[in-house]
Design a protein around this motif. Structure first.
Motif, PDB file in Angstrom:
ATOM      1  N   LYS A 242      -6.547 -10.044  -8.408  1.00 25.61           N
ATOM      2  CA  LYS A 242      -6.057  -8.782  -7.967  1.00 25.61           C
ATOM      3  C   LYS A 242      -5.266  -7.941  -8.757  1.00 25.61           C
ATOM      4  O   LYS A 242      -4.474  -8.454  -9.617  1.00 25.61           O
ATOM      5  CB  LYS A 242      -5.172  -9.171  -6.531  1.00 25.61           C
ATOM      6  CG  LYS A 242      -5.993  -9.759  -5.499  1.00 25.61           C
ATOM      7  CD  LYS A 242      -5.020  -9.988  -4.221  1.00 25.61           C
ATOM      8  CE  LYS A 242      -5.533 -10.768  -3.222  1.00 25.61           C
ATOM      9  NZ  LYS A 242      -4.702 -11.192  -2.108  1.00 25.61           N
ATOM     10  N   CYS A 243      -5.537  -6.555  -8.601  1.00 27.97           N
ATOM     11  CA  CYS A 243      -4.736  -5.902  -9.770  1.00 27.97           C
ATOM     12  C   CYS A 243      -3.168  -6.055  -9.167  1.00 27.97           C
ATOM     13  O   CYS A 243      -2.625  -6.024  -8.323  1.00 27.97           O
ATOM     14  CB  CYS A 243      -5.093  -4.292  -9.018  1.00 27.97           C
ATOM     15  SG  CYS A 243      -3.827  -3.025  -9.769  1.00 27.97           S
ATOM     16  N   GLN A 244      -2.316  -5.926 -10.410  1.00 22.28           N
ATOM     17  CA  GLN A 244      -0.975  -6.231 -10.495  1.00 22.28           C
ATOM     18  C   GLN A 244      -0.393  -5.096  -9.961  1.00 22.28           C
ATOM     19  O   GLN A 244       0.814  -4.961  -9.506  1.00 22.28           O
ATOM     20  CB  GLN A 244      -0.375  -6.589 -11.753  1.00 22.28           C
ATOM     21  CG  GLN A 244      -1.203  -7.944 -12.503  1.00 22.28           C
ATOM     22  CD  GLN A 244      -0.481  -8.967 -11.728  1.00 22.28           C
ATOM     23  OE1 GLN A 244       0.542  -9.277 -11.607  1.00 22.28           O
ATOM     24  NE2 GLN A 244      -1.396  -9.913 -11.174  1.00 22.28           N
ATOM     25  N   LYS A 245      -0.895  -3.870 -10.146  1.00 20.45           N
ATOM     26  CA  LYS A 245      -0.386  -2.716  -9.782  1.00 20.45           C
ATOM     27  C   LYS A 245      -0.369  -2.362  -8.170  1.00 20.45           C
ATOM     28  O   LYS A 245       0.531  -2.457  -7.430  1.00 20.45           O
ATOM     29  CB  LYS A 245      -0.732  -1.666 -10.479  1.00 20.45           C
ATOM     30  CG  LYS A 245      -0.266  -0.370 -10.369  1.00 20.45           C
ATOM     31  CD  LYS A 245      -0.561   0.613 -11.155  1.00 20.45           C
ATOM     32  CE  LYS A 245      -0.023   2.031 -11.083  1.00 20.45           C
ATOM     33  NZ  LYS A 245      -0.277   2.790  -9.949  1.00 20.45           N
ATOM     34  N   CYS A 246      -1.534  -2.594  -7.625  1.00 23.13           N
ATOM     35  CA  CYS A 246      -1.749  -2.017  -6.199  1.00 23.13           C
ATOM     36  C   CYS A 246      -1.455  -3.075  -5.284  1.00 23.13           C
ATOM     37  O   CYS A 246      -1.374  -2.849  -4.120  1.00 23.13           O
ATOM     38  CB  CYS A 246      -3.052  -1.169  -6.207  1.00 23.13           C
ATOM     39  SG  CYS A 246      -4.480  -2.173  -6.523  1.00 23.13           S
ATOM     40  N   PHE A 247      -1.518  -4.445  -5.780  1.00 23.02           N
ATOM     41  CA  PHE A 247      -1.212  -5.552  -4.951  1.00 23.02           C
ATOM     42  C   PHE A 247       0.079  -6.013  -4.858  1.00 23.02           C
ATOM     43  O   PHE A 247       0.374  -7.145  -4.135  1.00 23.02           O
ATOM     44  CB  PHE A 247      -2.446  -6.739  -5.134  1.00 23.02           C
ATOM     45  CG  PHE A 247      -3.655  -6.353  -4.254  1.00 23.02           C
ATOM     46  CD1 PHE A 247      -3.939  -6.767  -3.094  1.00 23.02           C
ATOM     47  CD2 PHE A 247      -4.505  -5.857  -5.211  1.00 23.02           C
ATOM     48  CE1 PHE A 247      -5.190  -6.457  -2.362  1.00 23.02           C
ATOM     49  CE2 PHE A 247      -5.740  -5.713  -4.493  1.00 23.02           C
ATOM     50  CZ  PHE A 247      -6.107  -5.831  -3.401  1.00 23.02           C
TER      51      PHE A 247
ATOM     52  N   VAL B  85      -9.984  -6.457  -8.476  1.00 22.03           N
ATOM     53  CA  VAL B  85     -10.091  -5.852  -7.263  1.00 22.03           C
ATOM     54  C   VAL B  85      -8.845  -5.085  -7.191  1.00 22.03           C
ATOM     55  O   VAL B  85      -7.859  -5.168  -7.329  1.00 22.03           O
ATOM     56  CB  VAL B  85     -10.588  -6.591  -6.102  1.00 22.03           C
ATOM     57  CG1 VAL B  85      -9.348  -7.772  -5.870  1.00 22.03           C
ATOM     58  CG2 VAL B  85     -10.727  -5.847  -4.863  1.00 22.03           C
ATOM     59  N   HIS B  86      -9.132  -3.728  -6.578  1.00 20.60           N
ATOM     60  CA  HIS B  86      -8.047  -2.712  -6.433  1.00 20.60           C
ATOM     61  C   HIS B  86      -8.429  -2.120  -4.740  1.00 20.60           C
ATOM     62  O   HIS B  86      -9.343  -2.015  -4.324  1.00 20.60           O
ATOM     63  CB  HIS B  86      -8.192  -1.494  -7.363  1.00 20.60           C
ATOM     64  CG  HIS B  86      -8.285  -1.800  -8.625  1.00 20.60           C
ATOM     65  ND1 HIS B  86      -7.003  -1.832  -9.454  1.00 20.60           N
ATOM     66  CD2 HIS B  86      -9.174  -2.379  -9.653  1.00 20.60           C
ATOM     67  CE1 HIS B  86      -7.331  -2.136 -10.627  1.00 20.60           C
ATOM     68  NE2 HIS B  86      -8.725  -2.439 -10.854  1.00 20.60           N
ATOM     69  N   HIS B  87      -7.177  -1.715  -4.295  1.00 22.10           N
ATOM     70  CA  HIS B  87      -7.072  -0.743  -3.095  1.00 22.10           C
ATOM     71  C   HIS B  87      -7.884   0.613  -3.652  1.00 22.10           C
ATOM     72  O   HIS B  87      -7.583   0.885  -4.867  1.00 22.10           O
ATOM     73  CB  HIS B  87      -5.911  -0.414  -2.792  1.00 22.10           C
ATOM     74  CG  HIS B  87      -4.970  -1.363  -2.069  1.00 22.10           C
ATOM     75  ND1 HIS B  87      -5.581  -1.940  -0.694  1.00 22.10           N
ATOM     76  CD2 HIS B  87      -4.309  -2.215  -2.402  1.00 22.10           C
ATOM     77  CE1 HIS B  87      -4.855  -2.943  -0.425  1.00 22.10           C
ATOM     78  NE2 HIS B  87      -3.949  -3.349  -1.410  1.00 22.10           N
TER      79      HIS B  87
ATOM     80  N   VAL C 148      -7.290   3.569  -3.168  1.00 20.51           N
ATOM     81  CA  VAL C 148      -6.118   4.594  -3.734  1.00 20.51           C
ATOM     82  C   VAL C 148      -5.387   4.340  -5.263  1.00 20.51           C
ATOM     83  O   VAL C 148      -4.904   4.957  -5.680  1.00 20.51           O
ATOM     84  CB  VAL C 148      -5.161   4.591  -2.626  1.00 20.51           C
ATOM     85  CG1 VAL C 148      -5.843   5.285  -1.488  1.00 20.51           C
ATOM     86  CG2 VAL C 148      -4.364   3.594  -2.352  1.00 20.51           C
ATOM     87  N   CYS C 149      -5.679   3.102  -5.590  1.00 25.89           N
ATOM     88  CA  CYS C 149      -4.971   2.722  -6.793  1.00 25.89           C
ATOM     89  C   CYS C 149      -5.150   3.570  -8.287  1.00 25.89           C
ATOM     90  O   CYS C 149      -6.539   4.075  -8.232  1.00 25.89           O
ATOM     91  CB  CYS C 149      -5.477   1.266  -7.429  1.00 25.89           C
ATOM     92  SG  CYS C 149      -4.730   0.701  -8.816  1.00 25.89           S
ATOM     93  N   ASN C 150      -4.191   4.151  -8.934  1.00 25.36           N
ATOM     94  CA  ASN C 150      -4.477   5.078  -9.999  1.00 25.36           C
ATOM     95  C   ASN C 150      -5.638   4.596 -10.945  1.00 25.36           C
ATOM     96  O   ASN C 150      -6.049   5.046 -11.897  1.00 25.36           O
ATOM     97  CB  ASN C 150      -3.261   5.011 -10.445  1.00 25.36           C
ATOM     98  CG  ASN C 150      -2.309   6.102  -9.691  1.00 25.36           C
ATOM     99  OD1 ASN C 150      -2.624   6.765  -8.718  1.00 25.36           O
ATOM    100  ND2 ASN C 150      -0.962   6.146  -9.915  1.00 25.36           N
ATOM    101  N   TYR C 151      -5.606   3.141 -10.974  1.00 27.67           N
ATOM    102  CA  TYR C 151      -6.528   2.577 -11.909  1.00 27.67           C
ATOM    103  C   TYR C 151      -8.134   2.845 -11.784  1.00 27.67           C
ATOM    104  O   TYR C 151      -9.046   2.665 -12.486  1.00 27.67           O
ATOM    105  CB  TYR C 151      -6.415   1.147 -12.345  1.00 27.67           C
ATOM    106  CG  TYR C 151      -4.886   0.788 -12.841  1.00 27.67           C
ATOM    107  CD1 TYR C 151      -4.480   1.706 -13.856  1.00 27.67           C
ATOM    108  CD2 TYR C 151      -4.532  -0.554 -12.653  1.00 27.67           C
ATOM    109  CE1 TYR C 151      -3.185   1.353 -14.633  1.00 27.67           C
ATOM    110  CE2 TYR C 151      -3.222  -0.807 -13.269  1.00 27.67           C
ATOM    111  CZ  TYR C 151      -2.836  -0.032 -14.213  1.00 27.67           C
ATOM    112  OH  TYR C 151      -1.573  -0.212 -14.823  1.00 27.67           O
ATOM    113  N   VAL C 152      -8.163   3.096 -10.280  1.00 26.40           N
ATOM    114  CA  VAL C 152      -9.419   3.489  -9.714  1.00 26.40           C
ATOM    115  C   VAL C 152      -9.557   5.059 -10.010  1.00 26.40           C
ATOM    116  O   VAL C 152      -9.297   5.790  -9.026  1.00 26.40           O
ATOM    117  CB  VAL C 152      -9.831   3.168  -8.190  1.00 26.40           C
ATOM    118  CG1 VAL C 152     -11.217   3.596  -7.925  1.00 26.40           C
ATOM    119  CG2 VAL C 152      -9.559   1.610  -8.240  1.00 26.40           C
TER     120      VAL C 152
HETATM  121 ZN   LIG Z   1      -5.081  -1.369  -8.754  1.00 25.45          ZN
END
Ligand SMILES: [Zn+2]
Length: 84
Positions: free
Chosen positions: A77-82, A32-34, A36-40
């Motif tokens: 949860k995505c490691q990047k955006c969380f 799961v991502h926010h 706005v995450c770049n991965y989305v």
């Molecule tokens: Zn993310």
């Protein structure tokens, strides 16, 4: 929880900038991502949903993080955006 199946819907969700996108994947797992995450990213969405016809996974949108976490098994949860 709504499945995102068109690029226009995906772009609208990104443009609104709030809520969560769940990406499922048979091989790499569910995440799961926010929104706005770049991965989305549009090119990833296009590949998975439009070109591969959701064979390996799909995109879902919800405003509710708990729903995003509980709707599918083994959600992370995505490691990047969380990261805080
Ligand atoms: Zn993310």
């Amino acid at each position: 929880m709504s499945r995102i199946i068109s690029l226009s819907n995906f772009k609208l969700i990104k443009a609104r900038g709030h809520g969560y996108v769940t990406i499922t994947d048979k091989y790499t797992g569910n995440c799961v991502h926010h929104v706005v995450c770049n991965y989305v990213a549009e090119h990833n969405f296009t590949q998975k949903v439009l070109e591969n016809a959701q064979k390996n996974g799909a995109y879902f949108f919800t405003e509710d993080l708990n729903q995003a976490m509980n709707h599918f098994p083994n959600m992370r949860k995505c490691q990047k955006c969380f990261k805080s």
